[in-house]
Enzyme design. Sequence first.
Site, PDB file in Angstrom:
ATOM      1  N   ASP A 225       0.323  14.086   7.952  1.00  0.00           N
ATOM      2  CA  ASP A 225       1.204  14.665   6.935  1.00  0.00           C
ATOM      3  C   ASP A 225       0.401  15.359   5.830  1.00  0.00           C
ATOM      4  OD1 ASP A 225       4.098  14.607   5.986  1.00  0.00           O
ATOM      5  OD2 ASP A 225       3.146  13.695   4.250  1.00  0.00           O
ATOM      6  N   GLU A 286      -0.461  18.712   9.964  1.00  0.00           N
ATOM      7  CA  GLU A 286       0.647  19.370   9.275  1.00  0.00           C
ATOM      8  C   GLU A 286       0.065  20.065   8.060  1.00  0.00           C
ATOM      9  OE1 GLU A 286       4.737  19.183   6.795  1.00  0.00           O
ATOM     10  OE2 GLU A 286       2.999  17.987   6.299  1.00  0.00           O
TER      11      GLU A 286
HETATM   12  C1  GLC Z   1       5.636  16.577   4.863  1.00  0.00           C
HETATM   13  C2  GLC Z   1       6.813  15.933   5.530  1.00  0.00           C
HETATM   14  C3  GLC Z   1       7.973  15.945   4.587  1.00  0.00           C
HETATM   15  C4  GLC Z   1       7.609  15.182   3.357  1.00  0.00           C
HETATM   16  C5  GLC Z   1       6.307  15.684   2.745  1.00  0.00           C
HETATM   17  C6  GLC Z   1       5.745  14.677   1.788  1.00  0.00           C
HETATM   18  O1  GLC Z   1       5.838  17.912   4.604  1.00  0.00           O
HETATM   19  O2  GLC Z   1       7.080  16.576   6.741  1.00  0.00           O
HETATM   20  O3  GLC Z   1       9.129  15.419   5.168  1.00  0.00           O
HETATM   21  O4  GLC Z   1       8.635  15.274   2.406  1.00  0.00           O
HETATM   22  O5  GLC Z   1       5.325  15.884   3.708  1.00  0.00           O
HETATM   23  O6  GLC Z   1       5.255  13.568   2.484  1.00  0.00           O
END
Ligand code: GLC
Length: 563
Positions: A225, A286
């Site tokens: 994340d 991500e």
């Molecule tokens: C990422 C997740 C999202 C979350 C953010 C903070 O973007 O996919 O759902 O709100 O991180 O953890």
Amino acid sequence: MTTADPTPALAPAITGLPADDTWWRTAVIYQVYPRSFADADGDGTGDLPGITAHLDHLADLGVDALWLSPFYPSPQRDGGYDVADYRAVDPRYGTLADFDALLARAHELGIRVIVDLVPNHCSDQHPAFCAALAAAPGSDERALFHFRDGRGPDGSLPPNDWTSMFEGPAWTRITEADGSPGQWYLHLFDPGQPDWNWDNAAVREDFQETLRFWLDRGTDGFRVDVCDALVKAPGLPDWPRPTHGVIEPVDGVMPPMWDQEGIHEIFRTWRRLLDTYDGRRILCAEAWLPPERAARIIRADEMHQAFNFRFLETPWQADALRDVIDASLAANDAVGAPTTWVLSNHDVMRHASRFGYEGPVELEHGVGADDPQPDRPLGLRRARAATALMLALPGSAYLYQGEELGLPEATALPDAARQDPVWERSGHRIRGRDGCRVPLPWTAEGPAFGFGDNPDTWLPQPADYGSYAVSAQRDRPGSTLRLYRGLLELRRRHRLGAGDLRWTASPDQVLRFANGPVEVMANFGTEPVALPAGTRLLASSAPVTDRVPPDTTVWFTTESRQA
Ligand code: GLC
């Protein structure tokens, strides 16, 4: 920062998995959002036993792996991305034994399981953050996070001008143990999500421990994340510019909270750890970065793959899609990594609804009952065509639960039901991401459409969700579920994930390419286009004759290729 582990770790159960070190290069990975997949205990919230009970659906669909969004203990300020304990299961979702059972069953079915790692921030209920609040400024406990004195004579202004991804300042002031107004802590997201200080060796060691914990249980990897935010520029300098969306450098400089050089060393350490296992565990980044920046995270000794958000952000337009496909392949080929493709996830409007608007769509803003509504048939038609285009591309693809049903975004949720923190923090300006997180319909009838026994689901399901149910589509010719299953089967049979893309000349508003023996044609225009002579149709996103109608993608072979 340790966690009691009441359940002994199981040896990795790999009996049903192909012995393939490069599985991830071509894999189709299905995202499960545990809160909304299936509810086995009838509390209105999905859980791990619910997922285990429905793994046959994923096996039928033909995916290679699943990615579980967070199921860790959490106050759910941000749908579980506020983790209070990284090495346990939230009782709402089950137990560690339930996780082990899920993993074992998935492996038997030949499906790998990756879990979400949330290293940028934890929950304000995490014991380490509670200890930091109780400790004094300058203490070791505070040094695990970014605590600073405020600006201004009485320290009442935030330490810098950064804004939270959920609106408002990225800093919250605390009250010290003696009751006086105190220091501020940094949270790029909700105040319930304090950012860890990755310059601190204790934070790094603790995450190594978390990685080992899940790897030892047999987990096949991690989706990481907001991995590009871990390291902040020294001194936390002001950045009076927007920081949302895909992050671009400004005059060659990245914003001080994104994509700093120091992140790579962290990923290398993790990669070395993963490689001490069986060489089949993966890291997926991500990071909302342009393809050439994201590619730096997946160099040979770092992560394995990164989400392709530029692709996800691209509207249904031939030229724009062709450009992003080329740029993505070039950027990833340059570092020897597979390109990934994705159209939907738990943060953006479902693509079956997104493509139902003409013109640009704010991906994370959400839609309310009084807002303009998408054109549903158009959205679904284009979504099916977009998926058929995506699944023919070489590399790895990510699917989000429910897209195989053509499920639309819930665009008329009652505002009182909204849970996304951005709704309150934006002063009810941004509705947020709840519309793509509504519990799935499994059966056309019944309480919660088969999601569970409790009709009172944590987000209410739209009344027509039953018509999208798995049971309603399984045997219906032409259903979206059957389209996905068919495409995945053809993709595997023709090894498209491992193939090469070659563009073929095509009229305006049409994309045509070949991947191995399979040819693909997508019509973005308003008029039907003729299929080449001697074509054998393999799949199509909508009914075709000898012509491909608008907003349709077809897969075919031609006689010359078959020969
Ligand atoms: C990422 C997740 C999202 C979350 C953010 C903070 O973007 O996919 O759902 O709100 O991180 O953890």
